[in-house]
Structure formats: C-alpha cells, structure tokens
Motif scaffolding. Structure first.
Motif, PDB file in Angstrom:
ATOM      1  N   LEU A 216      61.847  52.893  74.057  1.00 53.68           N
ATOM      2  CA  LEU A 216      60.856  52.313  74.961  1.00 53.68           C
ATOM      3  C   LEU A 216      59.563  52.052  74.195  1.00 53.68           C
ATOM      4  N   THR A 217      58.996  50.867  74.352  1.00 55.65           N
ATOM      5  CA  THR A 217      57.756  50.551  73.638  1.00 55.65           C
ATOM      6  C   THR A 217      56.634  51.491  74.049  1.00 55.65           C
ATOM      7  N   SER A 218      56.661  51.944  75.292  1.00 53.99           N
ATOM      8  CA  SER A 218      55.633  52.894  75.740  1.00 53.99           C
ATOM      9  C   SER A 218      55.772  54.221  75.006  1.00 53.99           C
ATOM     10  N   ASP A 219      57.020  54.659  74.769  1.00 54.42           N
ATOM     11  CA  ASP A 219      57.243  55.888  74.005  1.00 54.42           C
ATOM     12  C   ASP A 219      56.830  55.717  72.555  1.00 54.42           C
ATOM     13  N   LYS A 265      65.470  45.737  82.215  1.00 50.22           N
ATOM     14  CA  LYS A 265      64.117  45.474  82.722  1.00 50.22           C
ATOM     15  C   LYS A 265      63.054  46.378  82.098  1.00 50.22           C
ATOM     16  N   GLN A 266      63.353  46.927  80.940  1.00 51.29           N
ATOM     17  CA  GLN A 266      62.386  47.763  80.229  1.00 51.29           C
ATOM     18  C   GLN A 266      62.185  47.230  78.816  1.00 51.29           C
ATOM     19  N   ASP A 267      60.915  47.154  78.402  1.00 43.72           N
ATOM     20  CA  ASP A 267      60.600  46.683  77.053  1.00 43.72           C
ATOM     21  C   ASP A 267      60.962  47.767  76.043  1.00 43.72           C
ATOM     22  N   LYS A 268      61.746  47.376  75.034  1.00 44.19           N
ATOM     23  CA  LYS A 268      62.170  48.350  74.033  1.00 44.19           C
ATOM     24  C   LYS A 268      62.006  47.793  72.623  1.00 44.19           C
TER      25      LYS A 268
END
Length: 530
Positions: A216-219, A265-268
């Motif tokens: 995950l880009t947020s991670d 549906k999640q940016d990775k």
C-alpha cells in the motif's frame, strides 16, 4: 539582503500598459523564457502589484500573492527572479550547484565561495562579474537561492576556485520569501538544509525489499519514507508542490524510478527500478550515518570511518553507464554492480564463479597469468582483483558539540592533483573525504638544551576536519603555553604543524579524545632526536 525584517512601504496595482512593459523587460532580461512562461507568471487580466520595501527594493506580485521578480536597489538596473519564480521555471537562469551539506550556510545568508561549488565536467561556463546565477543542490530541480557573480570566468581560470564566487541576493526562507505564501516547493526543502529531491522517497525505496511488494502506498509513506526524514525536517506533502502522495509517486513513476498500480481499488507500490540512476546514486547508509552523527552531537563526540572506491575510465563499463571520475562506490555497491554486469553480459557461471570476458581478463589479470577469455573464475577473487584496481578513498565523519557551532566555517572543496578533498561542517557533523587510507595524527616530542627544554609537535590534524590554527590557539589556552603553527614542507603538502612548548604527549591525546572523540588508535606518537 533580506536576512533581516523587511517591511512593506507601499503596495499598489499597476496598469495594463505597465504590465506589458514589465513582461517586455522580463523577456529581454531572460531570453530563455517563452511567451507561455511569462504568461504563467502574469496571466491575462490578473492584477499585478508593485510592492516597495523600506530597503528600496521593488518587488512584483501577481494576484496579491507571491513575489515573482524584484529590483534590488529600485533603480531599474536589474530584474531578479525570486525563488518562487525559479521553482516555476528553473530554466530562467543558469544554475550553480553546491553540496547539500553546504546549503545550511547559504540558508544562513552567507555568500557562496568558489570552493563550495561543484564543477561539472564541462566546467562552469562563461560568465562575467555581475551576472545572475541560481543555486541548486544536485539531484534537486528546484533552485533555492539567487545572486550575482563576483568574479568572471576568465579570473576563475587564472586564479582557480578561491575566494567569493556568488554574492547572495535572495534565498529560500528569507524575508522576501516570507512576503509570499511560504509554501515549500518540495519536502526536500527544510529551513536548515536543502536535500536532493525526495531524499525520504529514495531512502524509503532502498528500505523496501522486492518480496514486500506490492505494498500500500500509504504504508510505504508511513513505514518507509517518513522514518527516514532528517532531524528537524517537517515532511508535509500537502504543503509541497505535489499536494498529494499519489502525485509525488506519479512524478517519479514517469521518470521510471518506480511503478504503482490500483489493486482492489487501493493504490499500491508494485515495483522499484533498482538500476535507475536516482536509486543507484543515493547511499542510504551514508545518510543514516550523518543523521546518527547529528543526533549524537549533544551527547559527546564520535568518529566513524568508511571506505569507498573511485573507478578509472577503463573499468567504467562494469559500473553505472553515467559513472564519472568523482563517483564513489562502497565495497557492497561494487560487488552488486559486478554481479549486475555479469548478468547483463551473460557471464553468470553460478556456484560462486564468473565467466571472464575480454574486459575482465585485460584489466584484472597480468599478461603472464594463464586466465583466458571464456574461462570461469571464482567470483570472490575477481572481486578482490577489481577492488585492487580502484582508487581507495575514505570518509571520516566526526560528530561533536563544537561542530554545531562551526556553521560559520565554509565548506571547502579543493581539487589538487586531480583528487577530490572535501571538508564539511554541518548540523553538528564534520566530514572529511580524502584519497587513500586515513592519515593518523602524528605527535612527537623534541628535546632541546640537553633535555632541559621540550617542544611537542602535532601534525595531520586536518585529516579529522580540524583547523590547525584554531586547534593551536585552543591548546595554547588550555595548557597555558606558547604555540606556533607553520606550513609543512613539500610542494604537495597542504597541512600544518602545531608546535607547543613543553612535553604534552600525555595531555594532548586526552584532550583530543574528550573534545573531538579522536581515540588513541588515530594518534601516532614518536620521539624526535635532540
């Protein structure tokens, strides 16, 4: 020029006719700008204001926002782009490059010395005294300062890189910058230092293993980028020109550094291009060492020595395609690039062996040795031979409380005998880069008058980022004795010898350890003859 408080005297909008005249002056002053570039600064029908400051400077803003250009003395002789304008169109001015470690000095309002410039392979180009130049850090497309040259290129060619080079007019964070919205052009801009673009991004990519992807880009941001930020740096993407993490990653995806993909549906983050020049040029271990040294500066001194290698022209095909004479590689990096070369050229023989090609045979083996092209050879021995053909350099980093007080000492870059010698002082860290192994400090005691008088001599303190004159004065005060400092003999010798009255062979090593963290292993003691 704008280091102290600068108050506004008057501010008023100018007429359309005056706007046209301003645009005309800008295009004449900066011929590399296109019509579209100028319109980007001052769009049609936008209100342009002229702001007069109490120090006689006249600045021009658009829409009552950021100052974009200014006239330093208000006489109309010179029109200068602000850092806001330079970040919009970096090609407005030709750029001088300095090291990230030198940027704190410039951000403190100091002029940039010629010794602090990075000279590209093509040289600094032609320029005259008074010419405008922007200032940037390598690997960062955004200039952070602007000024005028104090000497011309002909004088530099005649006298070398000595003395003042650029008279600072305006820099990121000064009072003129403060008249705008104060938005940082990039998280790499901090109040105390300018880093290569997205230092945290590069550090984060180095800390991510391929088996951890996709992620995950947020991670990636929270667990790998943000923990790498420098002490005192406030990394807030929302306040940068990127605004969003997705835009930041998209920018470097277009450069080929990384790959992202929407999965469920999640940016990775899905891949890292570990052969990209931005990735290979960045050394996270050195950055971490600098950060750790800075953090340790309040609790005592610490010496760290790391070794690296410079590649001769004949062996550059093994290394990065853009390797130059000043690129330094760690032993681990050399090993990784040799493996990459073997894979690229089809030389991977497996089982700890490598197939020899013409380049390896011709440069790593003597003519009398039996190895031939196409034969296999142990990878470990090939690596050992390769290191032996590279020029050895060492980096000495010293963190100390006194270093945080020596920001006034300009970083010095001296090119002598085609070898790069660097001495930096920044954020509580003193760093020295020199060719070869570390040269220990040498101490000796000389007997005079039949042993009734003694003189203690101290040499090679420059190896540890110490100024001989300043250290001599400190030792003179500490031990209440007379002291003299003289240049060492020899045409290529740049160091000095400190001589103090009395036998101080026991006292000085203790002082060097307590004050600078220089352990006894870095000090050689011998006795001179009578």
């Amino acid at each position: 020029m704008f280091k102290k408080n600068v108050s506004i005297q008057t501010a008023r909008p100018i007429s359309g006719k005056d706007v046209k005249e301003l645009k005309r002056k800008i295009k004449i002053s900066f011929p590399d700008l296109s019509e579209e570039d100028v319109d980007q600064f001052f769009p049609a029908k936008a209100e342009v204001q002229v702001v007069k400051l109490k120090n006689r400077t006249i600045a021009y803003t658009c829409g009552n926002a950021n100052p974009l250009f200014f006239d330093p003395d208000g006489r109309g002789d010179l029109l200068v782009p602000t850092v806001y304008a330079l970040c919009k169109c970096p090609h407005i001015l030709e750029t001088l490059y300095t090291y990230s470690e030198v940027s704190p000095k410039v951000l403190g309002g100091a002029d940039l010395f010629l010794q602090g410039l990075i000279v590209p392979q093509g040289g600094l180009g032609d320029f005259s005294a008074g010419d405008l130049r922007a200032v940037s850090v390598p690997g960062n497309p955004f200039p952070f300062a602007v000024g005028t040259m104090e000497v011309g290129s002909s004088e530099v060619a005649r006298t070398g890189l000595k003395g003042k080079g650029l008279k600072l007019l305006h820099f990121f964070g000064d009072q003129l910058w403060g008249l705008g919205d104060k938005a940082s052009p990039d998280p790499s801009f901090t109040p105390t230092r300018i880093f290569p673009v997205k230092e945290c991004l590069l550090h984060g990519l180095h800390s991510v293993a391929d088996e951890d992807l996709p992620m995950l880009t947020s991670d990636f941001s929270s667990k790998h980028m943000l923990p790498a930020k420098a002490d005192g740096a406030n990394i807030d993407i929302k306040k940068s020109s990127y605004k969003k993490l997705s835009k930041l990653l998209s920018t470097f995806e277009k450069k080929g550094l990384l790959t992202t993909k929407v999965i469920h549906k999640q940016d990775k983050l899905t891949a890292v291009n570990r052969s990209h020049e931005l990735y290979t040029d960045y050394s996270p271990r050195q950055q971490a060492a600098a950060s750790n040294s800075s953090a340790a500066s309040t609790s005592g001194s610490k010496i760290t020595v790391t070794y690296s290698y410079r590649v001769p022209t004949s062996l550059r095909p093994i290394f990065d395609s853009d390797a130059d004479k000043d690129t330094l590689y760690s032993e681990e990096r050399v090993c990784a690039l040799l493996k990459a070369y073997a894979e690229r050229e089809g030389l991977g023989a497996g089982q700890g062996a490598i197939k020899l090609d013409k380049l390896l045979v011709g440069h790593l083996f003597n003519k009398k040795e039996p190895q031939q092209e196409g034969e296999t050879h142990p990878f470990e021995d090939t690596m050992r031979r390769l290191l032996g053909k590279l020029a050895l350099f060492h980096t000495m980093a010293r963190s100390s409380p006194e270093a945080s007080l020596t920001l006034s000492c300009a970083a010095m870059y001296i090119i002598t005998n085609r070898s790069l010698h660097a001495c930096l002082s920044y954020q509580g860290v003193v760093e020295v880069v020199k060719k070869g192994s570390v040269k220990n400090i040498t101490m000796s005691m000389e007997d005079r008058m039949g042993g009734r008088k003694h003189v203690t001599h101290l040499m090679h303190v420059e190896s540890f980022g110490l100024n001989a004159d300043e250290l001599g004065a400190a030792l003179q005060r500490k031990f209440k004795t007379s002291c003299s400092v003289a240049k060492l003999p020899g045409k290529t010798e740049t160091g000095k010898e400190i001589s103090l009255q009395g036998n101080l062979l026991q006292e000085i090593p203790k002082y060097l350890k307590e004050e600078y963290g220089i352990e006894g292993q870095y000090i050689d003691i011998k006795k001179r003859g009578s």
